[in-house]
Design a protein around this motif. Structure first.
Motif, PDB file in Angstrom:
ATOM      1  N   SER A 161       0.818  -1.214   0.000  1.00 53.53           N
ATOM      2  CA  SER A 161       0.000   0.000   0.000  1.00 53.53           C
ATOM      3  C   SER A 161       0.852   1.265   0.000  1.00 53.53           C
ATOM      4  N   ASP A 162       2.060   1.204   0.588  1.00 58.86           N
ATOM      5  CA  ASP A 162       2.944   2.370   0.612  1.00 58.86           C
ATOM      6  C   ASP A 162       3.743   2.541  -0.679  1.00 58.86           C
ATOM      7  N   GLU A 163       4.232   1.441  -1.253  1.00 64.05           N
ATOM      8  CA  GLU A 163       5.174   1.522  -2.362  1.00 64.05           C
ATOM      9  C   GLU A 163       4.579   1.266  -3.742  1.00 64.05           C
ATOM     10  N   CYS A 164       3.560   0.421  -3.842  1.00 66.64           N
ATOM     11  CA  CYS A 164       3.049   0.003  -5.151  1.00 66.64           C
ATOM     12  C   CYS A 164       1.616   0.485  -5.328  1.00 66.64           C
ATOM     13  N   LYS A 165       1.391   1.286  -6.314  1.00 65.92           N
ATOM     14  CA  LYS A 165       0.031   1.783  -6.570  1.00 65.92           C
ATOM     15  C   LYS A 165      -0.644   0.985  -7.677  1.00 65.92           C
ATOM     16  N   CYS A 166      -0.092  -0.205  -8.012  1.00 64.74           N
ATOM     17  CA  CYS A 166      -0.628  -1.012  -9.108  1.00 64.74           C
ATOM     18  C   CYS A 166      -1.886  -1.785  -8.711  1.00 64.74           C
ATOM     19  N   VAL A 167      -2.067  -2.058  -7.415  1.00 64.71           N
ATOM     20  CA  VAL A 167      -3.276  -2.732  -6.933  1.00 64.71           C
ATOM     21  C   VAL A 167      -3.789  -2.019  -5.693  1.00 64.71           C
ATOM     22  N   SER A 168      -5.089  -2.171  -5.457  1.00 67.18           N
ATOM     23  CA  SER A 168      -5.674  -1.599  -4.251  1.00 67.18           C
ATOM     24  C   SER A 168      -6.820  -2.484  -3.792  1.00 67.18           C
ATOM     25  N   GLU A 169      -7.275  -2.263  -2.563  1.00 70.62           N
ATOM     26  CA  GLU A 169      -8.396  -3.038  -2.034  1.00 70.62           C
ATOM     27  C   GLU A 169      -9.601  -2.875  -2.933  1.00 70.62           C
ATOM     28  N   GLY A 170     -10.291  -3.987  -3.197  1.00 68.69           N
ATOM     29  CA  GLY A 170     -11.479  -3.957  -4.041  1.00 68.69           C
ATOM     30  C   GLY A 170     -11.203  -4.288  -5.503  1.00 68.69           C
ATOM     31  N   ASP A 171      -9.926  -4.298  -5.919  1.00 64.96           N
ATOM     32  CA  ASP A 171      -9.587  -4.669  -7.295  1.00 64.96           C
ATOM     33  C   ASP A 171      -9.854  -6.151  -7.518  1.00 64.96           C
ATOM     34  N   THR A 172     -10.282  -6.491  -8.733  1.00 69.82           N
ATOM     35  CA  THR A 172     -10.428  -7.888  -9.131  1.00 69.82           C
ATOM     36  C   THR A 172      -9.154  -8.287  -9.862  1.00 69.82           C
ATOM     37  N   VAL A 173      -8.519  -9.355  -9.372  1.00 74.12           N
ATOM     38  CA  VAL A 173      -7.234  -9.776  -9.926  1.00 74.12           C
ATOM     39  C   VAL A 173      -7.310 -11.213 -10.442  1.00 74.12           C
ATOM     40  N   VAL A 174      -6.382 -11.528 -11.345  1.00 69.59           N
ATOM     41  CA  VAL A 174      -6.210 -12.884 -11.862  1.00 69.59           C
ATOM     42  C   VAL A 174      -4.874 -13.382 -11.334  1.00 69.59           C
ATOM     43  N   PHE A 175      -4.838 -14.632 -10.877  1.00 67.95           N
ATOM     44  CA  PHE A 175      -3.608 -15.169 -10.311  1.00 67.95           C
ATOM     45  C   PHE A 175      -3.356 -16.584 -10.826  1.00 67.95           C
ATOM     46  N   GLY A 176      -2.133 -17.074 -10.602  1.00 67.30           N
ATOM     47  CA  GLY A 176      -1.725 -18.390 -11.073  1.00 67.30           C
ATOM     48  C   GLY A 176      -2.488 -19.525 -10.402  1.00 67.30           C
ATOM     49  N   LYS A 177      -2.581 -20.648 -11.097  1.00 66.38           N
ATOM     50  CA  LYS A 177      -3.389 -21.786 -10.669  1.00 66.38           C
ATOM     51  C   LYS A 177      -2.949 -22.392  -9.335  1.00 66.38           C
ATOM     52  N   TYR A 178      -1.670 -22.592  -9.141  1.00 67.88           N
ATOM     53  CA  TYR A 178      -1.188 -23.257  -7.930  1.00 67.88           C
ATOM     54  C   TYR A 178      -0.442 -22.287  -7.020  1.00 67.88           C
ATOM     55  N   LYS A 179      -0.893 -21.070  -6.954  1.00 62.23           N
ATOM     56  CA  LYS A 179      -0.218 -20.039  -6.168  1.00 62.23           C
ATOM     57  C   LYS A 179      -0.977 -19.758  -4.881  1.00 62.23           C
TER      58      LYS A 179
END
Length: 91
Positions: free
Chosen positions: A48-66
């Motif tokens: 939350s301090d360093e990366c503005k690429c994601v925030s709470e409430g965003d819908t994300v896609v992630f790897g299958k076995y992660k």
């Protein structure tokens, strides 16, 4: 209960997938794969301090076995490293 991820991690609630095919066939729960999309419920302080690429409430896609699955207040969540997020969905 409140969960705050540490390091470069996020807490994600998986989105439920459709239990029916486009032709109307119902898929039983034991034949369904776990969804690879979810909504961010909490971010670590570092993200939350360093990366503005994601925030709470965003819908994300992630790897299958992660990630690591956890249960909080009867709900299932997955804790992911930021690098396991493949992208953010937008409308």
């Amino acid at each position: 209960m409140k969960f705050k991820p540490l390091g470069e991690r996020i807490l994600v609630e998986r989105l439920e997938e459709e239990n029916k095919t486009s032709s109307g066939i119902i898929i039983p729960d034991n034949a369904k794969e776990k969804p690879l999309m979810g909504v961010i419920k909490a971010l670590s302080k570092k993200i939350s301090d360093e990366c503005k690429c994601v925030s709470e409430g965003d819908t994300v896609v992630f790897g299958k076995y992660k990630g690591s699955e956890i249960k909080l207040d009867g709900k299932e969540y997955i804790v992911l490293d930021l690098e396991d997020v493949l992208g953010v969905l937008s409308k």
